[in-house]
Design an enzyme around this catalytic site. Structure first.
Site, PDB file in Angstrom:
ATOM      1  N   CYS A 197      39.535  42.689  39.597  1.00  0.00           N
ATOM      2  CA  CYS A 197      40.616  42.463  40.553  1.00  0.00           C
ATOM      3  C   CYS A 197      40.507  43.416  41.733  1.00  0.00           C
ATOM      4  O   CYS A 197      40.925  43.099  42.838  1.00  0.00           O
ATOM      5  CB  CYS A 197      41.951  42.638  39.866  1.00  0.00           C
ATOM      6  SG  CYS A 197      42.082  44.194  38.985  1.00  0.00           S
ATOM      7  N   GLU A 251      50.209  41.737  37.580  1.00  0.00           N
ATOM      8  CA  GLU A 251      49.014  42.365  38.152  1.00  0.00           C
ATOM      9  C   GLU A 251      48.113  41.224  38.593  1.00  0.00           C
ATOM     10  O   GLU A 251      47.537  40.522  37.755  1.00  0.00           O
ATOM     11  CB  GLU A 251      48.295  43.219  37.099  1.00  0.00           C
ATOM     12  CG  GLU A 251      49.103  44.378  36.564  1.00  0.00           C
ATOM     13  CD  GLU A 251      49.266  45.504  37.574  1.00  0.00           C
ATOM     14  OE1 GLU A 251      48.704  45.416  38.688  1.00  0.00           O
ATOM     15  OE2 GLU A 251      49.979  46.460  37.263  1.00  0.00           O
TER      16      GLU A 251
HETATM   17  P1  NDP Z   1      44.200  33.148  35.497  1.00  0.00           P
HETATM   18  O1  NDP Z   1      45.390  33.391  36.324  1.00  0.00           O
HETATM   19  O2  NDP Z   1      43.563  31.824  35.517  1.00  0.00           O
HETATM   20  O3  NDP Z   1      44.501  33.445  33.949  1.00  0.00           O
HETATM   21  C1  NDP Z   1      45.124  34.626  33.523  1.00  0.00           C
HETATM   22  C2  NDP Z   1      45.807  34.349  32.200  1.00  0.00           C
HETATM   23  O4  NDP Z   1      46.861  33.413  32.427  1.00  0.00           O
HETATM   24  C3  NDP Z   1      44.896  33.731  31.144  1.00  0.00           C
HETATM   25  O5  NDP Z   1      45.269  34.160  29.860  1.00  0.00           O
HETATM   26  C4  NDP Z   1      45.209  32.251  31.311  1.00  0.00           C
HETATM   27  O6  NDP Z   1      44.891  31.512  30.146  1.00  0.00           O
HETATM   28  C5  NDP Z   1      46.695  32.300  31.554  1.00  0.00           C
HETATM   29  N1  NDP Z   1      47.243  31.107  32.195  1.00  0.00           N
HETATM   30  C6  NDP Z   1      46.600  30.128  32.866  1.00  0.00           C
HETATM   31  N2  NDP Z   1      47.487  29.196  33.301  1.00  0.00           N
HETATM   32  C7  NDP Z   1      48.720  29.600  32.891  1.00  0.00           C
HETATM   33  C8  NDP Z   1      50.033  29.078  33.031  1.00  0.00           C
HETATM   34  N3  NDP Z   1      50.268  27.931  33.670  1.00  0.00           N
HETATM   35  N4  NDP Z   1      51.049  29.773  32.495  1.00  0.00           N
HETATM   36  C9  NDP Z   1      50.852  30.942  31.854  1.00  0.00           C
HETATM   37  N5  NDP Z   1      49.615  31.474  31.673  1.00  0.00           N
HETATM   38  C10 NDP Z   1      48.562  30.821  32.196  1.00  0.00           C
HETATM   39  O7  NDP Z   1      43.181  34.284  35.880  1.00  0.00           O
HETATM   40  P2  NDP Z   1      41.714  34.493  35.349  1.00  0.00           P
HETATM   41  O8  NDP Z   1      41.697  34.527  33.864  1.00  0.00           O
HETATM   42  O9  NDP Z   1      40.826  33.537  36.042  1.00  0.00           O
HETATM   43  O10 NDP Z   1      41.448  35.987  35.838  1.00  0.00           O
HETATM   44  C11 NDP Z   1      41.080  36.287  37.092  1.00  0.00           C
HETATM   45  C12 NDP Z   1      42.243  36.713  37.932  1.00  0.00           C
HETATM   46  O11 NDP Z   1      42.889  37.851  37.353  1.00  0.00           O
HETATM   47  C13 NDP Z   1      41.823  37.156  39.302  1.00  0.00           C
HETATM   48  O12 NDP Z   1      42.666  36.636  40.278  1.00  0.00           O
HETATM   49  C14 NDP Z   1      41.958  38.675  39.247  1.00  0.00           C
HETATM   50  O13 NDP Z   1      42.130  39.263  40.481  1.00  0.00           O
HETATM   51  C15 NDP Z   1      43.118  38.844  38.346  1.00  0.00           C
HETATM   52  N6  NDP Z   1      43.106  40.170  37.761  1.00  0.00           N
HETATM   53  C16 NDP Z   1      44.047  41.073  38.187  1.00  0.00           C
HETATM   54  C17 NDP Z   1      44.025  42.366  37.713  1.00  0.00           C
HETATM   55  C18 NDP Z   1      45.074  43.353  38.134  1.00  0.00           C
HETATM   56  O14 NDP Z   1      45.284  44.328  37.402  1.00  0.00           O
HETATM   57  N7  NDP Z   1      45.741  43.178  39.277  1.00  0.00           N
HETATM   58  C19 NDP Z   1      42.997  42.817  36.772  1.00  0.00           C
HETATM   59  C20 NDP Z   1      42.075  41.786  36.393  1.00  0.00           C
HETATM   60  C21 NDP Z   1      42.149  40.510  36.876  1.00  0.00           C
HETATM   61  P3  NDP Z   1      43.494  30.708  30.079  1.00  0.00           P
HETATM   62  O15 NDP Z   1      42.418  31.660  30.493  1.00  0.00           O
HETATM   63  O16 NDP Z   1      43.418  30.346  28.667  1.00  0.00           O
HETATM   64  O17 NDP Z   1      43.617  29.562  31.043  1.00  0.00           O
END
Ligand code: NDP
Length: 499
Positions: free
Chosen positions: A290, A256
């Protein structure tokens, strides 16, 4: 959990126990509205991740979990739903302290989360295999639907428990076990949730919560050989990395991802409803959703009038302490997020956009310690500018007038994303015509930002793979086994295939 001078020190939840991280180090969690340190989150490492997967796999293979019926799983999920409902205020406070979203928004989320557990509790014992009518009458061929194994769940900071629930409720109903990694910025509510979960009566290891950085714990979880599936919500770039990690051991994925959703207002729309829907789409949750309707397309004949209304409404939005009931917009969740918003507004201005409203941080002393940014409306933009093509994840609305249905569909679809789309019109035929041609996983007609446990949610194009919620979600956490039973006494020819 220790409480030292008002700062809580959390433990991870692995194998039914609350434990300190392997190397005893922690990440500071700061309240984005006040700038105050309020919690220490365990910084997990490889040892913690391995331990969590071992606990989850052991539980998955145990009689305690594999041996219970789907109806019993449903009962446990219903008990969990009730326990969450009982703790809704507490969980909502945790999330507001962590991500700065309005308390009333987080409370509303906590109050609807139980509905997801109840929906999937009800589905648990309604998953059926089928009998296949083979040509060969002497064979009884049927299918069994079985759980996948250990599901790695990775969630972002904007709606931590709701988005974890969208994964965990169907995964548990299907009989899987879970390793959950919340965002480093908002891990407290998942660890508080673990305490609630622990008391419900699931076998140890059904749920494991490993906290830590995305580039370490998230990376390790998504490529762990024991992960049968990775269910991820986050940014599109991270989603790509996660999918590549999962591919390394051929685990399936649900992704997502981000969006750049169009909100389309026709001249014949109920403009009061459209105004509220556009405001909800971009300024609710400070635009950190999102499904933010970050591109507003408005029919030219009403553009000036509608934009003026929006501008007046945006100027009145009350920024402030997200815990207060009359606050309408809280801060950005992290310093990095605030910087990103500021940078995108600068990029837009450099590309020729005009700031109609906002475009800066408030200077009011009461808001000085928080990560606040004014609701912002940009005009003089076109759909090919970066502000219309890249996700800001903040309270920034780009407005583009249009003259025809054909023109607006083309612009609305002209993006790498395809998560949501809003249409505001009183023309019934047009609304359904548009719903068919818009490339988005969800189309809202005369409403926006609505979801339900039984309605599928997910993205087209680079907004994701797979669907959460709804009937199909439970099947995404299962695999199908085909069982062949020869009923005749016939001895086969060993050198030719049987049908
Ligand atoms: P990120 O992609 O930065 O992070 C999402 C999760 O992935 C966090 O737990 C993060 O950990 C983890 N993560 C970061 N780097 C890695 C990696 N290399 N490998 C595996 N996991 C990793 O997104 P954000 O937290 O900034 O959230 C915002 C984003 O989420 C936006 O793009 C938004 O559109 C999307 N989103 C989508 C939704 C949907 O249903 N389509 C709903 C809500 C949000 P950590 O934070 O600890 O770095």
């Amino acid at each position: 959990m220790e409480n030292n001078n008002g700062v809580k020190r959390y433990q991870m939840y692995i194998g039914g126990q609350f434990i300190d991280p392997h190397d005893d180090s922690y990440i500071e969690s700061v309240n984005p509205a006040s700038g105050e340190l309020w919690a220490l989150i365990p910084k997990g490492e490889k040892e913690d991740v391995d331990r969590a997967f071992q606990a989850a796999r052991q539980c998955f293979e145990s009689d305690e979990w594999r041996g219970i019926s789907p109806t019993q799983r449903g009962k446990l999920l219903r008990k969990l739903a009730q326990a969450i409902a009982d703790q809704a205020e507490h969980l909502a406070r945790m999330e507001t302290q962590d991500n700065g979203k309005l308390y009333r928004e987080m409370l509303a989320q906590m109050k609807i989360i139980p509905a997801w557990y109840e929906y999937f509790a009800g589905l648990a014992d309604k998953v059926e295999g089928s009998v296949i009518p083979l040509d060969r009458q002497s064979v009884f061929n049927y299918t069994l639907r079985e759980p996948l194994g250990v599901i790695a769940c990775i969630t972002p900071w904007n709606s931590p428990l709701l988005l974890a629930t969208w994964k965990m409720a169907p995964a548990l109903a299907a009989g899987n076990t879970i390793v959950l990694k919340p965002s480093e910025f908002t891990s407290a509510s998942s660890l508080e949730f673990a305490k609630i979960f622990d008391e419900v009566g699931f076998p140890p290891g059904t749920l494991n919560v490993v906290t830590g950085y995305g580039h370490t714990v998230g990376d390790l979880i998504s490529k762990h050989p024991m992960a049968s599936k990775v269910a991820f919500t986050g940014g599109t770039e991270t989603g790509r990395k996660v999918a590549m990690n999962a591919a390394s051991h051929l685990a399936s994925v649900t992704l997502e991802l981000g969006g750049k959703s169009p909100n389309i207002v026709f001249a014949d729309a109920d403009l009061d409803a459209a105004e509220a829907g556009v405001i909800a789409g971009i300024f609710a949750a400070s635009g950190q959703t999102c499904i933010a309707g970050s591109r507003l397309f408005v029919e030219s004949s009403i553009a000036d009038r509608f934009i003026t209304r929006l501008a007046n409404r945006a100027k009145e939005i009350r920024l402030g302490d997200p815990m207060q009931p009359d606050t309408q917009m809280g801060p950005a969740a992290t310093p990095g997020q605030l910087k990103k918003i500021e940078e995108y507004v600068d990029i837009a201005k450099n590309e020729g956009a005009r700031v109609l409203v906002g475009g800066e941080r408030p200077s009011h002393p009461e808001l000085a310690n928080g990560l606040y940014y004014y609701p912002t409306i940009l005009t003089d933009v076109n759909n090919s500018m970066r502000i219309c093509q890249e996700e800001v994840f903040g309270p920034v609305l780009s407005v583009i007038p249009f003259d025809s249905e054909e023109e607006v569909v083309k612009m609305a679809n002209d993006t790498e994303f395809g998560l949501g789309a809003g249409i505001w019109t009183n023309d019934l035929k047009r609304s359904h015509r548009m719903a068919r041609v818009l490339e988005a996983g969800t189309v809202w007609i005369n409403t926006y930002r609505a979801s339900a446990p039984n309605s599928p949610f997910g993205g087209y194009k680079n907004s994701g793979i797979g669907r959460e919620s709804g009937l199909e979600a439970i099947y995404d956490f299962m695999q199908t086994k085909s069982v062949w039973v020869e009923l005749s006494d016939e001895i086969r020819d060993p050198f030719s295939i049987r049908t």
